[in-house]
Design an enzyme around this catalytic site. Structure first.
Site, PDB file in Angstrom:
ATOM      1  N   GLU A 286       1.158  40.790 -11.123  1.00 29.49           N
ATOM      2  CA  GLU A 286       2.067  40.377 -12.182  1.00 29.49           C
ATOM      3  C   GLU A 286       3.445  40.028 -11.631  1.00 29.49           C
ATOM      4  O   GLU A 286       4.079  39.064 -12.067  1.00 29.49           O
ATOM      5  CB  GLU A 286       2.188  41.482 -13.232  1.00 29.49           C
ATOM      6  CG  GLU A 286       0.876  41.846 -13.919  1.00 29.49           C
ATOM      7  CD  GLU A 286       0.165  42.997 -13.232  1.00 29.49           C
ATOM      8  OE1 GLU A 286      -0.505  43.772 -13.952  1.00 29.49           O
ATOM      9  OE2 GLU A 286       0.260  43.128 -11.993  1.00 29.49           O
TER      10      GLU A 286
ATOM     11  N   ALA B 142     -28.992  54.491   6.809  1.00 27.20           N
ATOM     12  CA  ALA B 142     -29.473  54.048   5.495  1.00 27.20           C
ATOM     13  C   ALA B 142     -30.130  55.202   4.751  1.00 27.20           C
ATOM     14  O   ALA B 142     -29.866  55.430   3.562  1.00 27.20           O
ATOM     15  CB  ALA B 142     -30.458  52.892   5.669  1.00 27.20           C
TER      16      ALA B 142
ATOM     17  N   LEU C 109     -18.699  44.542  15.011  1.00 30.35           N
ATOM     18  CA  LEU C 109     -18.500  44.683  13.566  1.00 30.35           C
ATOM     19  C   LEU C 109     -17.265  43.947  13.062  1.00 30.35           C
ATOM     20  O   LEU C 109     -16.596  44.404  12.126  1.00 30.35           O
ATOM     21  CB  LEU C 109     -18.430  46.166  13.163  1.00 30.35           C
ATOM     22  CG  LEU C 109     -19.628  47.036  13.569  1.00 30.35           C
ATOM     23  CD1 LEU C 109     -19.430  48.462  13.067  1.00 30.35           C
ATOM     24  CD2 LEU C 109     -20.928  46.466  13.041  1.00 30.35           C
TER      25      LEU C 109
ATOM     26  N   ALA D 231     -31.119  43.880   6.863  1.00 29.87           N
ATOM     27  CA  ALA D 231     -31.656  42.588   7.309  1.00 29.87           C
ATOM     28  C   ALA D 231     -33.043  42.862   7.853  1.00 29.87           C
ATOM     29  O   ALA D 231     -33.186  43.495   8.912  1.00 29.87           O
ATOM     30  CB  ALA D 231     -30.757  41.970   8.375  1.00 29.87           C
TER      31      ALA D 231
ATOM     32  N   ALA E 186     -36.084  45.749  13.621  1.00 32.43           N
ATOM     33  CA  ALA E 186     -36.013  45.530  15.064  1.00 32.43           C
ATOM     34  C   ALA E 186     -37.405  45.647  15.662  1.00 32.43           C
ATOM     35  O   ALA E 186     -38.343  46.152  15.020  1.00 32.43           O
ATOM     36  CB  ALA E 186     -35.082  46.553  15.722  1.00 32.43           C
TER      37      ALA E 186
ATOM     38  N   HIS F  29       2.445  43.607  -6.608  1.00 31.32           N
ATOM     39  CA  HIS F  29       1.367  43.491  -7.569  1.00 31.32           C
ATOM     40  C   HIS F  29       1.241  42.050  -8.068  1.00 31.32           C
ATOM     41  O   HIS F  29       2.158  41.242  -7.942  1.00 31.32           O
ATOM     42  CB  HIS F  29       1.607  44.421  -8.758  1.00 31.32           C
ATOM     43  CG  HIS F  29       1.360  45.861  -8.431  1.00 31.32           C
ATOM     44  ND1 HIS F  29       1.510  46.875  -9.351  1.00 31.32           N
ATOM     45  CD2 HIS F  29       0.957  46.469  -7.283  1.00 31.32           C
ATOM     46  CE1 HIS F  29       1.224  48.035  -8.795  1.00 31.32           C
ATOM     47  NE2 HIS F  29       0.890  47.812  -7.539  1.00 31.32           N
TER      48      HIS F  29
ATOM     49  N   CYS G 107       0.672  48.240 -14.711  1.00 33.81           N
ATOM     50  CA  CYS G 107       1.005  49.624 -14.385  1.00 33.81           C
ATOM     51  C   CYS G 107       2.280  50.063 -15.117  1.00 33.81           C
ATOM     52  O   CYS G 107       3.176  49.265 -15.384  1.00 33.81           O
ATOM     53  CB  CYS G 107       1.158  49.808 -12.882  1.00 33.81           C
ATOM     54  SG  CYS G 107       2.537  48.919 -12.134  1.00 33.81           S
TER      55      CYS G 107
END
Length: 324
Positions: A57, A262, A209, A159, A167, A55, A79
């Site tokens: 911290e 979508a 991807l 896009a 497209a 973590h 935590c």
């Protein structure tokens, strides 16, 4: 604003910036940032490491060594539960004994909520809460969405051309946007644990991807496809948008490809954020960005999205919206 409050905000902003380094790599733990300051000087810093441990911290205390008389800034309540993977951060802080702890926001996890702060205060360490809370919450959006809704935070990326096409009529889509916009989209990929496309996009485009930014190649997210049919090796099949709650170690899901995907996520009301990259081109008889979402009345389309960012990326424009 007094000088102490101004310093608290400045140092917490630094901790929040560190937290962003872990986004997309810490699930199911939150991406937390921590800095430790004494006499106006930074003596230790840390952020949640890949996989959720160590973590923030713990890293900051280790880096600082002696933290007596110092102020520790944490973007989330430390935590209070011990796991097989490491000690409770509240206990580490009590043992390190800084003079003061400043926390941006409380932890909604019932294992910690209020207990981390209570344990620190019980040790006689002063605690200040609520510094830069909104910014800290934004840095932990995925974790907080998972805690509140039991599913990942979902970003839908589009896009599009000026006339809303993704497209040509034959499906050709490389490239709608220019290099700067595509680079920004790859940075978004690096901030997600998983990226999803529809079955049509997978079958037609065979997308990789991955993240193709120098130095961030290892940040490529896991890949998923929405729909039925054969799933390529290494991909996750998601039959229905409602199934995303069962995804393990995924707090940020990027939906990137296909009008059908979508529409499916919009229809299910599972989109929290929209990224709309608009290229200065007109396509005409091409493929629409979004399929039918069952809208019967235009009034139902209003008051659902709020613009939170807009910028120019090369020749393209980016608009970012949050769900109201």
């Amino acid at each position: 604003m007094n000088s102490v409050a101004a310093d608290d905000r400045r140092w917490m902003a630094a901790a929040i910036a560190l937290a962003a380094r872990g986004r997309g790599r810490t699930a199911p733990n939150p991406p937390v940032g921590c800095v430790i300051v004494r006499d106006g000087r930074l003596i230790g810093r840390g952020w949640t490491q890949p996989g959720g441990r160590p973590h923030a911290e713990a890293r900051a205390i280790q880096a600082a060594g002696d933290v007596s008389g110092a102020t520790l800034y944490a973007t989330l309540e430390p935590c209070a539960h011990v796991s097989q993977r490491g000690p409770a951060c509240a206990d580490l802080i009590v043992a390190a004994a800084p003079a003061r702890v400043v926390i941006a926001c409380g932890d909604p996890d019932p294992r910690t909520s209020g207990r981390g702060i209570g344990r620190i205060e019980a040790a006689g360490i002063a605690v200040t809460q609520g510094v830069e809370t909104e910014a800290a919450r934004k840095a932990m959006t995925g974790f907080l969405t998972r805690q509140a809704k039991r599913r990942p935070h979902v970003t839908l990326k589009l896009a599009i051309s000026l006339d809303g096409r993704i497209a040509l009529a034959d499906g050709s889509s490389r490239w709608i946007t220019g290099g700067a916009a595509r680079a920004h989209a790859h940075l978004e990929r690096a901030h997600a644990e998983m990226i999803l496309v529809g079955r049509g996009t997978l079958d037609i485009d065979r997308p990789i991807l991955d993240v193709r930014l120098p130095g961030l190649e290892q940040r490529s997210p896991r890949r998923a496809v929405l729909g039925h049919g054969d799933t390529p090796p290494g991909w996750t099949a998601i039959r229905d948008p409602a199934d995303i709650g069962a995804l393990e170690a995924v707090d940020h899901l990027l939906v990137e490809g296909g009008a059908g995907a979508a529409a499916a996520f919009l229809t299910a009301d599972l989109v929290d954020r929209l990224l709309v990259y608009t290229a200065p081109i007109v396509i005409g008889a091409g493929r629409p960005a979004v399929g039918d979402i069952g809208l019967a009345d235009l009034t139902d389309a209003h008051d659902r999205w709020r613009l939170i960012d807009a910028r120019t990326l090369g020749i393209d424009r980016l608009a970012v919206y949050e769900r109201l």
